[in-house]
Design a protein around this motif. Sequence first.
Motif, PDB file in Angstrom:
ATOM      1  N   TYR A  76       0.840  -1.190   0.000  1.00  0.00           N
ATOM      2  CA  TYR A  76       0.000   0.000   0.000  1.00  0.00           C
ATOM      3  C   TYR A  76       0.878   1.244   0.000  1.00  0.00           C
ATOM      4  O   TYR A  76       1.799   1.376   0.807  1.00  0.00           O
ATOM      5  CB  TYR A  76      -0.905  -0.018   1.236  1.00  0.00           C
ATOM      6  CG  TYR A  76      -2.115   0.858   1.115  1.00  0.00           C
ATOM      7  CD1 TYR A  76      -3.253   0.423   0.448  1.00  0.00           C
ATOM      8  CD2 TYR A  76      -2.120   2.141   1.653  1.00  0.00           C
ATOM      9  CE1 TYR A  76      -4.376   1.231   0.340  1.00  0.00           C
ATOM     10  CE2 TYR A  76      -3.238   2.949   1.557  1.00  0.00           C
ATOM     11  CZ  TYR A  76      -4.361   2.494   0.894  1.00  0.00           C
ATOM     12  OH  TYR A  76      -5.458   3.297   0.779  1.00  0.00           O
ATOM     13  N   ILE A  77       0.589   2.166  -0.895  1.00  0.00           N
ATOM     14  CA  ILE A  77       1.351   3.404  -1.027  1.00  0.00           C
ATOM     15  C   ILE A  77       0.926   4.401   0.048  1.00  0.00           C
ATOM     16  O   ILE A  77      -0.255   4.672   0.207  1.00  0.00           O
ATOM     17  CB  ILE A  77       1.126   4.039  -2.425  1.00  0.00           C
ATOM     18  CG1 ILE A  77       1.618   3.106  -3.529  1.00  0.00           C
ATOM     19  CG2 ILE A  77       1.770   5.418  -2.517  1.00  0.00           C
ATOM     20  CD1 ILE A  77       3.105   2.888  -3.575  1.00  0.00           C
ATOM     21  N   GLU A  78       1.913   4.932   0.754  1.00  0.00           N
ATOM     22  CA  GLU A  78       1.671   5.946   1.791  1.00  0.00           C
ATOM     23  C   GLU A  78       2.723   7.055   1.677  1.00  0.00           C
ATOM     24  O   GLU A  78       3.855   6.808   1.276  1.00  0.00           O
ATOM     25  CB  GLU A  78       1.773   5.335   3.197  1.00  0.00           C
ATOM     26  CG  GLU A  78       0.654   4.414   3.566  1.00  0.00           C
ATOM     27  CD  GLU A  78      -0.653   5.125   3.827  1.00  0.00           C
ATOM     28  OE1 GLU A  78      -0.700   6.372   3.831  1.00  0.00           O
ATOM     29  OE2 GLU A  78      -1.656   4.421   4.026  1.00  0.00           O
ATOM     30  N   GLY A  79       2.320   8.243   2.084  1.00  0.00           N
ATOM     31  CA  GLY A  79       3.271   9.337   2.260  1.00  0.00           C
ATOM     32  C   GLY A  79       4.026   9.753   1.011  1.00  0.00           C
ATOM     33  O   GLY A  79       5.212  10.074   1.093  1.00  0.00           O
ATOM     34  N   LEU A  80       3.353   9.776  -0.133  1.00  0.00           N
ATOM     35  CA  LEU A  80       4.002  10.256  -1.354  1.00  0.00           C
ATOM     36  C   LEU A  80       4.055  11.774  -1.318  1.00  0.00           C
ATOM     37  O   LEU A  80       3.020  12.440  -1.199  1.00  0.00           O
ATOM     38  CB  LEU A  80       3.226   9.795  -2.594  1.00  0.00           C
ATOM     39  CG  LEU A  80       3.711  10.347  -3.937  1.00  0.00           C
ATOM     40  CD1 LEU A  80       5.140   9.915  -4.227  1.00  0.00           C
ATOM     41  CD2 LEU A  80       2.784   9.911  -5.052  1.00  0.00           C
ATOM     42  N   ALA A  81       5.255  12.319  -1.375  1.00  0.00           N
ATOM     43  CA  ALA A  81       5.415  13.776  -1.324  1.00  0.00           C
ATOM     44  C   ALA A  81       6.703  14.194  -2.014  1.00  0.00           C
ATOM     45  O   ALA A  81       7.723  13.511  -1.919  1.00  0.00           O
ATOM     46  CB  ALA A  81       5.439  14.256   0.121  1.00  0.00           C
ATOM     47  N   VAL A  82       6.622  15.324  -2.692  1.00  0.00           N
ATOM     48  CA  VAL A  82       7.790  15.963  -3.300  1.00  0.00           C
ATOM     49  C   VAL A  82       7.806  17.399  -2.807  1.00  0.00           C
ATOM     50  O   VAL A  82       6.766  18.072  -2.805  1.00  0.00           O
ATOM     51  CB  VAL A  82       7.724  15.916  -4.847  1.00  0.00           C
ATOM     52  CG1 VAL A  82       8.906  16.638  -5.465  1.00  0.00           C
ATOM     53  CG2 VAL A  82       7.655  14.468  -5.343  1.00  0.00           C
ATOM     54  N   ARG A  83       8.978  17.850  -2.378  1.00  0.00           N
ATOM     55  CA  ARG A  83       9.086  19.224  -1.886  1.00  0.00           C
ATOM     56  C   ARG A  83       8.616  20.196  -2.965  1.00  0.00           C
ATOM     57  O   ARG A  83       8.869  19.996  -4.152  1.00  0.00           O
ATOM     58  CB  ARG A  83      10.544  19.509  -1.483  1.00  0.00           C
ATOM     59  CG  ARG A  83      10.677  20.658  -0.516  1.00  0.00           C
ATOM     60  CD  ARG A  83      12.057  20.757   0.036  1.00  0.00           C
ATOM     61  NE  ARG A  83      12.926  21.373  -0.965  1.00  0.00           N
ATOM     62  CZ  ARG A  83      14.232  21.507  -0.815  1.00  0.00           C
ATOM     63  NH1 ARG A  83      14.837  21.057   0.276  1.00  0.00           N
ATOM     64  NH2 ARG A  83      14.955  22.082  -1.754  1.00  0.00           N
TER      65      ARG A  83
END
Length: 179
Positions: A76-83
Amino acid sequence: MLDVTHSHTAQLLPDDRAAIRRLLDDAFKGEFSDEDWANTLGGVHVVVREDEETVAHVAVVQRRLLHRDGPIRTGYIEGLAVRADRRRRGYGDALMTAAEDIIATAYDLGALSDGTEIDGFYERRGWLTWQGPTWVLAPDGMRRTTEDDGGVLVMRTSTSPDLALDEAIACDWRTGDVW
């Protein structure tokens, strides 16, 4: 130079965990709760660093989804973030490529709840929108999650069971956002 690493939560140093949490807090504009953070831990973290600074992150955590009365081992994909100042440079694609490789080799299915607000981001990568009703196996039994209908996406792997995307799917219980 771009530095992409893969580490299990247990391998992350305290400074690395703190840098990831700051990135997620900033990327989600203060809407990334302690429960969201807890749901991001316990799996494999893919981190992009530039000049030793964390600029992008995604985690793949193990979950159990239920479909047609059977459990499915799911990455399960969690916490996808790009500055913010590094967006639109392909970092999200690099993160997802690494996450998809992890899912393809270790799980029977990939899944996520789309929070990118980037129309078609996952679909262009081959993810499929779950069309059927969503549920959660809560402590008091099965409970509908109508607010998540149409927002759950899945990625088949070579070991995926037969899926009927228009039938019901349920996730295991957790605090915070269940999907």
